[in-house]
Scaffold this active site. Structure first.
Site, PDB file in Angstrom:
ATOM      1  N   HIS A   1       7.459 -27.137   1.725  1.00  0.00           N
ATOM      2  CA  HIS A   1       6.676 -28.250   1.179  1.00  0.00           C
ATOM      3  C   HIS A   1       5.496 -27.726   0.373  1.00  0.00           C
ATOM      4  CE1 HIS A   1       9.010 -31.096   3.542  1.00  0.00           C
ATOM      5  NE2 HIS A   1       9.086 -30.088   4.392  1.00  0.00           N
TER       6      HIS A   1
ATOM      7  N   GLU B   1       0.840  -1.196   0.000  1.00  0.00           N
ATOM      8  CA  GLU B   1       0.000   0.000   0.000  1.00  0.00           C
ATOM      9  C   GLU B   1       0.883   1.258   0.000  1.00  0.00           C
ATOM     10  OE1 GLU B   1      -4.319   0.120   1.711  1.00  0.00           O
ATOM     11  OE2 GLU B   1      -3.039   0.974   3.238  1.00  0.00           O
TER      12      GLU B   1
ATOM     13  N   LYS C   1     -13.550   1.414  -3.875  1.00  0.00           N
ATOM     14  CA  LYS C   1     -14.601   1.791  -2.925  1.00  0.00           C
ATOM     15  C   LYS C   1     -15.725   2.519  -3.643  1.00  0.00           C
ATOM     16  CE  LYS C   1     -11.801   2.547   1.228  1.00  0.00           C
ATOM     17  NZ  LYS C   1     -11.298   3.600   2.085  1.00  0.00           N
TER      18      LYS C   1
END
Ligand SMILES: O=P(O)(O)OC[C@H]1O[C@](O)(CO)[C@@H](O)[C@@H]1O
Length: 532
Positions: free
Chosen positions: A351, A322, A457
């Site tokens: 793994h 950000e 938004k």
């Protein structure tokens, strides 16, 4: 390079801080002295920019804001005595409140002490507290912590189910700097409703952490919540762990917040040194810059070899991405900067995806986080093989992976801390905050705003507005409509795909609208109001 040269390079570049017992090794990033030399003047500018920032400059020009998270752990450095006092006052307020909660001086409405802590917040208002809780919460904390960090109804239900029968003993913290972010607002509405359903008063369980004057503060004060803690204007969400955002939940869990602040303050001192080789944050920024050619061309894979640090990479993801993920530099040039961050923990990830790291696409550098102390002192480690403990394995796997990657042309950084305690965690937070600040200065971007988040938004609220319209139109229409007809009726033929998504979602949840027909053939669907 032969092994003797590699060892010499390690010794030449090793950084050690005796007070923090902290090591940083960037020798496995393949840089040349010429490259380092060529960045000297930029580093000089970056150090100067950071000094100005700490002195109170408007380091976030777009939002016309100061950037003061470093003052949170050295209040005496804040640019005015009022700020110094406000920071100190906030820490004292947190400690006094936590003490009252711990000792039942503020009792739970269900009787006795609060035993549960529910934190509602998102992004910087959740990631730091989650990381610190996972890293530092004692085995039997005074309050068990839970998080609602999304607007996922099922996620909220799962958390509330865990608190069933315990809402009367639950302290709820709503954290939102802006006080207007939809996700925590939704969490608050749903939690309040759960209290209402249970017949338990909410206000005497609720605390707000927010900007003075925000909608959330007004609501909290009007409703008579237990307390309101400030988030200062000059503290960004992703750098708020050493503000009330992080300190309050930590203190309530019995974590030593003074040690966390002291670790951060000590790292801050170390990272103010205006000399790359003697400044661990500058060394990190240098390594990032060289690894990704100053353009984020390589991803940062964060691999802590310690379960407690599992959420560090998630926390860093916001802090780094950000802050650095920006379209334009400070001169207005289009640059599309950033560094992608991911990772969980070693050796578990060995793994999972280390196969690709070793043999596949070479588009990353690893940051190994090594913790020297295997387990709590006094707890014996059994041998899992002759002369070898589980901790030896963990250490061996870290070293082995570092070596195997390097041999195959994959670069890495290694950060080593003595143990996972409040001091070391505070130091890690401060280290990365400063490294991000310095790197941002090297590439000349504003690390302290997040304009890109706004686009999503805004688009989301346009979707919800369209949904309201759709429901109204379908309800007032007798009979059924096709998708094309509905799009015309709401005056948005160009948003037909959005309409389809809205309708499919409403239908799936038994809401106001029904879809009849094959969902795989959107244009043939019949849309009608669901009979009530
Ligand atoms: O604390 P607030 O204002 O609710 O914001 C939450 C998060 O949303 C953002 O503003 C955007 O994602 C983050 O920077 C911040 O941490």
């Amino acid at each position: 390079m032969d092994s003797a040269q590699i060892w010499q390079r390690y010794c030449d570049w090793l950084y050690y801080h005796p007070g923090l017992e902290f090591f940083l090794d960037i020798s496995r990033i393949r840089f040349t002295p010429e490259q380092v030399g060529s960045l000297q003047s930029r580093f000089a500018e970056a150090f100067a920019a950071m000094q100005a920032l700490e002195a109170g400059a408007i380091a976030n020009p777009d939002e016309h804001r100061q950037v003061g998270h470093y003052w949170l752990r050295a209040p005496e450095l804040a640019p005015t005595p009022e700020l110094t006092q406000a920071i100190q006052g906030c820490i004292e307020q947190i400690e006094a409140f936590a003490e009252k909660i711990h000792h039942g001086m503020i009792p739970a409405s269900g009787g006795g002490r609060f035993t549960e802590l529910l934190c509602v917040g998102i992004g910087g208002s959740a990631l730091g507290p989650q990381f610190v809780a996972e890293a530092l919460a004692p085995q039997h904390p005074p309050l068990n912590i839970h998080f609602i960090d999304n607007t996922d109804p099922d996620g909220i239900d799962r958390v509330l189910a865990r608190l069933a029968g315990k809402l009367g003993q639950t302290l709820v913290i709503i954290t939102s700097k802006s006080g207007g972010t939809p996700e925590p607002r939704n969490g608050l509405v749903e939690v309040e409703q759960a209290y209402q359903k249970a017949g338990i008063p909410f206000a005497v369980h609720a605390v707000a952490i927010t900007s003075p004057g925000s909608k959330l503060e007004v609501q909290a004060r009007q409703a008579g919540w237990l307390e309101v803690f400030p988030i200062f204007d000059w503290v960004g969400g992703r750098t708020s762990e050493t503000s009330a955002v992080g300190l309050l939940p930590a203190a309530l869990q019995g974590i030593d917040i003074r040690a966390l602040l002291a670790g951060a303050a000590t790292m801050d001192e170390a990272t103010r040194v205006p000399e790359v080789k003697r400044n661990p944050a500058a060394l990190l920024a240098l390594a990032w810059y060289i690894a990704g050619q100053g353009q984020g061309r390589k991803d940062m894979v964060v691999l802590p070899y310690k379960d407690r640090l599992l959420l560090f990479s998630r926390y860093l993801q916001q802090l780094v991405m950000e802050s650095l993920g920006k379209s334009h530099d400070l001169k207005g040039n289009r640059v599309e900067q950033g560094i992608a961050v991911y990772g969980n923990k070693g050796s578990t990830d060995q793994h999972a995806y280390v196969q690709q790291l070793r043999d596949g696409i070479n588009n990353f550098f690893v940051t190994f986080i090594e913790v020297l102390q295997d387990r709590e002192p006094g707890i014996p480690s059994p041998f899992v093989e002759p002369q070898v403990t589980s901790g030896d394995y963990l250490s061996g796997l870290l070293q082995g992976t570092r070596q195997a990657l390097y041999e195959n042309g994959r670069d890495s950084i290694t950060v080593t801390i003595p143990r996972v305690d409040a001091r070391s965690v505070g130091a890690l937070i401060a280290l990365y905050e400063r490294a991000v600040g310095l790197y941002a200065a090297l590439i000349n971007i504003n690390a302290y705003h997040q304009p890109g988040v706004e686009a999503g938004k805004k688009a989301a609220s346009a979707v919800l507005e369209l949904q309201r319209q759709v429901i109204e139109v379908v309800r007032s229409h007798a009979g059924s409509l096709t998708l094309g007809q509905l799009a015309e009726k709401v005056g948005s033929p160009e948003r037909i795909e959005t309409l389809y998504f809205i309708l499919r979602h409403l239908h799936a949840n038994g809401r106001e609208i029904q879809l009849i027909g094959d969902p795989g053939c959107p244009l043939d669907l019949k849309i009608q109001a669901r009979p009530t």
